[in-house]
Design an enzyme around this catalytic site. Structure first.
Site: not given
Length: 661
Positions: A29, A32-34, A53, A63, A77, A123, A178
């Site tokens: 990965g 973001g963390i990667g 990835d 961002n 990536k 995921n 409903c």
């Protein structure tokens, strides 16, 4: 080299640093963390790194995934992360793989070469796969994830700690339409309703969000869905007056007064609960309301603007303003259908205000814009600083693993607000769950109707969806009855397999008390399933059970609620770690997933979460909620954090999470 890392050598010692330099690391990965993790690894002195990835870079990543720039949009990536991070040190050896970690090329032989695997995934499916591969080749793994302001890092080692699947995985909970339209009882019901309203007002004619949305004039119907038989309801003449005053007043009166009055006149709905309260716009606008700042005082110091909850009057004002602006956009585009987007500020404010107004009507707590965004898109907003903290914690645990100090490894949880005086809560690693069907290779039982369930249904729902087996091979005795995967099969063999898939289990000797061996070579995984025949899930049996439950509830004065997943259920697994339930914004007629568009375009198999944050599970009692901070407990049941059911964190209790990149 020694000068570059002199501070690391001084802090850790030469021996530990030498191990860091020579070990081989796999990072799965590069989101973001990667990105944070790769930067930290290189700056700490790790030299031999592989990255996997499948995703490509989208503008929405920029961002928080700081290794990427605008010119990188559409590129791999993994490859761009390698190029960017090597600017910190050109002497590192990094290999980038643009591919799916679940593909056969990244099997057990590939994983064997590494000393440590670090997950920065988004995921569950991929996490399960990597977990099983690491267990099969006995390579330690560091699992991590973030969910908004919350985060977690944990170390997994075969035979010494619990694995990723030792604790239950949260499964989506679905709501009957409903319930959403007539009898909401939780914020998520109102949020789904608000998205449906957006689709009805501004979406395509067959918009999934709102069902029948053939035209704006459909709202002039004074009888809401499902109440056509109530002939005693009088026509609301004020609705015609409001229509003359303008579009926004007409819509407000229709949905928050006329339709609510219709519901109030359905007494059976309100036998055991307070009926809703219809609204009058002029009374609200002329009222004076205490602001949240006056009510909460210093407590707002820790809250950002989007975390502050609007007053009821502010929600009404925002709703009217958004309604007017959206109508202008709709008219200026020649009535071109709009699609709700969590990143569209106007559309988000519309759903936030509309859902909060409806919540107020039904006596349900209102939510902040931050919470509504999380719940409406079934996503967890990505926060760069959370990723940065978790990226640092991963490397701290990695140093211990590489140095052979596994007994010192910890699980560390990042809280949203200080718990005592701490935002970080380290805990001891949990031992193996003896009932885990993955790391203990135990047997399980599957109950279903073998005479009605097809091989295809069994593979798709039981093996792939519930047990996360990607390419199953089914064996009964010495006979292989089914083989998954297309790599080595001819066209004729694939056609033959298609015929097999359409047949029932019973036709392949999978009857009561049959022992079925399921293997997945890509995961180096094997499990034995005992098939038990039952008619408990047949339609007639389920109808009888529903009727019996309804009669029982009527005697006890309760309202019977039948969830859609119970209607669709056709099997039961016994012996597998039980699943907790999480809510998603889905109904019996629609699916409100609104995944990150980049995730859909690039087939990275995200499970309805924003790409950087992912699934976060808490050790807590099972709950049917959606995503945000939640009160953790010491019990070993994991649930997906609900951004809608935000609660205070207690330092004496423990968080457990599995999130995304």
């Amino acid at each position: 080299m020694s000068e570059r890392y002199s501070h690391i050598i001084q802090a850790l010692g030469q021996s530990t640093f030498d191990k860091i330099q020579t070990c081989k690391i796999l990072v799965v990965g590069a989101g973001g963390i990667g990105c944070e993790l790769l930067k930290n690894l290189v700056l700490t002195g790790f030299k031999n790194i592989d990255i996997i990835d499948l995703d490509t870079i989208d503008i929405s990543n920029l961002n928080r995934q700081f290794l990427f720039r605008k010119q990188h949009i559409g590129m791999s990536k993994a490859k761009i992360a390698k190029e960017s991070v090597m600017k910190y040190n050109e002497q590192v050896n990094i290999t980038a793989h643009h591919g799916d970690v679940k593909s056969s090329e990244f099997g057990s032989e590939f994983f064997k070469q590494f000393d440590l695997v670090m997950n920065a995934l988004d995921n569950i499916s991929a996490r399960r796969h990597v977990n099983r591969l690491c267990l099969s080749v006995d390579v330690p793994m560091i699992e991590s994830g973030t969910a908004g302001y919350l985060g977690q890092v944990s170390v997994i080692r075969k035979g010494k700690t619990e694995c990723f699947e030792c604790q239950p995985i949260a499964v989506p909970k679905q709501f009957a339409v409903c319930t959403i339209r007539t009898n909401p009882s939780a914020p998520i019901h109102c949020i789904v309703w608000a998205k449906m309203l957006f689709g009805k007002l501004f979406g395509p004619k067959d918009d999934d969000g709102g069902g029948d949305s053939s035209s704006l004039t459909d709202l002039d119907n004074n009888i809401i869905h499902g109440t056509e038989e109530l002939g005693n309801i009088k026509r609301d003449e004020q609705l015609l007056i409001e229509k003359e005053k303008g579009f926004k007043r007409w819509v407000f009166h229709k949905i928050f007064h006329t339709d609510i009055e219709t519901l109030i006149h359905m007494p059976d709905l309100w036998k055991d609960k307070q009926p809703p309260t219809s609204l009058k716009l002029d009374e609200i606008l002329s009222s004076k309301e205490v602001s949240q700042a006056e009510e909460e005082g210093d407590q707002l110091i820790f809250k950002l603007p989007d975390q502050k909850q609007w007053t009821f009057k502010e929600n009404v004002e925002v709703f009217l303003d958004c309604l007017e602006k959206l109508k202008q956009q709709f008219d200026q585009s020649n009535s071109k259908p709009m699609t709700w987007d969590k990143d569209d500020e106007l559309a988000l404010s519309f759903v936030c205000s509309a859902s909060n107004i409806r919540s107020k009507i039904f006596g349900i707590p209102m939510k902040s814009r931050f919470d509504v965004k999380s719940m409406a898109g079934n996503i967890i907003p990505a926060i760069a600083t959370t990723n940065a903290v978790i990226g640092g914690l991963i490397v701290m645990e990695a140093i211990k693993v590489v140095d052979g100090r596994f007994d010192q490894c910890l699980s560390t949880y990042l809280y949203q607000l200080p718990s005592g005086k701490r935002l970080l809560m380290p805990t001891q690693l949990e031992p193996q769950n003896p009932k885990c069907f993955v790391c203990n290779r135990s047997f399980i039982i599957c109950r279903l109707n073998t005479e009605k369930t097809t091989i295809s249904q069994f593979i798709d729902h039981v093996l792939k969806k519930s047990l996360a087996v990607n390419e199953p091979i089914l064996t009964v005795g010495n006979d292989i009855i089914y083989e998954g995967g297309d790599q080595d099969l001819s066209k004729e063999e694939i056609e033959q397999r298609s015929k097999i898939e359409k047949k029932t289990l019973a036709t392949h000797r999978l009857t009561n008390d049959t022992s079925l061996v399921v293997e997945d070579y890509n995961q180096d995984f094997q499990i034995t399933i005992t098939i038990q025949h039952t008619t408990d899930f047949d339609e007639d049996t389920k109808k009888l059970k529903k009727q019996q439950q309804k009669e029982k509830d009527q005697k006890e004065g309760k309202t019977t609620t039948i969830e859609k997943e119970e209607d669709d259920k056709f099997f039961e697994i016994i012996g597998k770690t039980s699943q907790t339930t999480t809510t998603t914004t889905t109904t019996t007629t629609t699916t409100e997933s609104d995944n990150n568009s980049n995730n859909n375009k690039n087939n990275n198999n995200n499970n309805d979460v924003e790409e950087d944050d992912g699934f976060m599970f808490i050790e807590d009692q099972p709950s049917s909620t959606t995503t945000s901070s939640a009160t953790p407990s010491i019990s070993k049941k994991r649930k997906e954090i609900d951004t809608n059911e935000s609660e205070d964190l207690d330092s004496s209790k423990k968080l457990k999470s599995n999130l995304q990149d």
